[in-house]
Design a protein around this motif. Structure first.
Motif, mmCIF file in Angstrom:
data_model
loop_
_atom_site.group_PDB
_atom_site.id
_atom_site.type_symbol
_atom_site.label_atom_id
_atom_site.label_comp_id
_atom_site.label_asym_id
_atom_site.label_seq_id
_atom_site.Cartn_x
_atom_site.Cartn_y
_atom_site.Cartn_z
ATOM 1 N N SER A 71 0.792 -1.218 0.000
ATOM 2 C CA SER A 71 0.000 0.000 0.000
ATOM 3 C C SER A 71 0.830 1.277 0.000
ATOM 4 C CB SER A 71 -0.912 0.003 1.226
ATOM 5 O OG SER A 71 -0.122 0.038 2.406
ATOM 6 N N ALA A 72 2.130 1.178 0.180
ATOM 7 C CA ALA A 72 2.976 2.363 0.298
ATOM 8 C C ALA A 72 3.272 2.969 -1.063
ATOM 9 C CB ALA A 72 4.262 2.007 0.997
ATOM 10 N N SER A 106 12.240 -1.947 -4.735
ATOM 11 C CA SER A 106 12.519 -2.531 -6.045
ATOM 12 C C SER A 106 11.278 -3.205 -6.629
ATOM 13 C CB SER A 106 13.658 -3.538 -5.923
ATOM 14 O OG SER A 106 13.893 -4.189 -7.134
ATOM 15 N N ARG A 107 10.581 -3.979 -5.810
ATOM 16 C CA ARG A 107 9.367 -4.655 -6.284
ATOM 17 C C ARG A 107 8.275 -3.663 -6.653
ATOM 18 N NH1 ARG A 107 9.348 -9.504 -1.911
ATOM 19 N NH2 ARG A 107 10.812 -10.855 -3.008
ATOM 20 N N ALA A 108 8.132 -2.609 -5.842
ATOM 21 C CA ALA A 108 7.100 -1.608 -6.125
ATOM 22 C C ALA A 108 7.368 -0.920 -7.457
ATOM 23 C CB ALA A 108 7.038 -0.584 -4.995
ATOM 24 N N LEU A 124 8.394 4.424 0.300
ATOM 25 C CA LEU A 124 9.344 3.319 0.266
ATOM 26 C C LEU A 124 10.779 3.823 0.133
ATOM 27 C CD1 LEU A 124 7.334 0.842 -1.984
ATOM 28 C CD2 LEU A 124 7.795 0.609 0.469
ATOM 29 N N LEU A 125 10.988 4.823 -0.718
ATOM 30 C CA LEU A 125 12.324 5.396 -0.871
ATOM 31 C C LEU A 125 12.770 6.074 0.420
ATOM 32 C CD1 LEU A 125 14.809 5.997 -2.571
ATOM 33 C CD2 LEU A 125 13.623 8.002 -3.480
ATOM 34 N N ALA A 126 11.860 6.775 1.072
ATOM 35 C CA ALA A 126 12.191 7.427 2.346
ATOM 36 C C ALA A 126 12.575 6.388 3.397
ATOM 37 C CB ALA A 126 11.017 8.272 2.827
ATOM 38 N N THR A 127 11.904 5.243 3.397
ATOM 39 C CA THR A 127 12.229 4.171 4.333
ATOM 40 C C THR A 127 13.631 3.629 4.053
ATOM 41 O OG1 THR A 127 9.902 3.578 4.549
ATOM 42 C CG2 THR A 127 11.495 1.909 5.208
#
Length: 136
Positions: A11-12, A55-57, A17-20
């Motif tokens: 859901s992100a 990467s998957r996203a 995701l990049l920030a994480t």
């Protein structure tokens, strides 16, 4: 360390995701500098998972999705560079650790601890056990 925020990969947004990934990357870098091995062991898998989720996203992103902002290329390049530096730091740390261990426990030269190693005990020859050899 940064607070651990791990958005659900499904859901992100790519931004979250990049920030994480960036946050975990900073945490791992700080832990490498501190030499905190137990914390590094806990944090490194989080970085690996965050990078995998990103990467998957990006791979599964629909073609109809809006284009990613141009600043992304810069941020992804920075992440890539940091990962390469951290790999080099880990390789150096591993080499240093191996040398330190070798200085305390030098490699066994003859395969036996107490002389010839014969089962009859003739290898002892009345001398004290030589567990470590001198490095001279």
């Amino acid at each position: 360390m940064h607070p651990s925020f791990a958005p659900s990969a499904a859901s992100a947004s790519p931004e979250a995701l990049l920030a994480t990934v960036e946050s975990h990357l900073a945490d791992v870098g700080a832990l490498l500098l501190q030499g905190d091995a137990p914390a590094l062991e806990r944090c490194a898998p989080l970085l690996r998972q965050a990078a995998l989720d990103l990467s998957r996203a990006l791979e599964n992103r629909p073609a109809s999705a809006p284009a990613l902002p141009p600043e992304w290329a810069r941020r992804v390049q920075a992440v890539r560079g940091q990962l390469a530096l951290q790999r080099e730091q880990l390789a150096r740390l591993a080499a240093i650790t191996e040398r330190q261990v070798a200085s305390f426990l030098p490699p066994d030269q003859n395969g036996t601890t107490y002389g010839s190693g014969s089962p009859t005990g003739t290898g002892m020859r009345g001398s004290a056990a030589r567990i470590y050899r001198s490095q001279s």
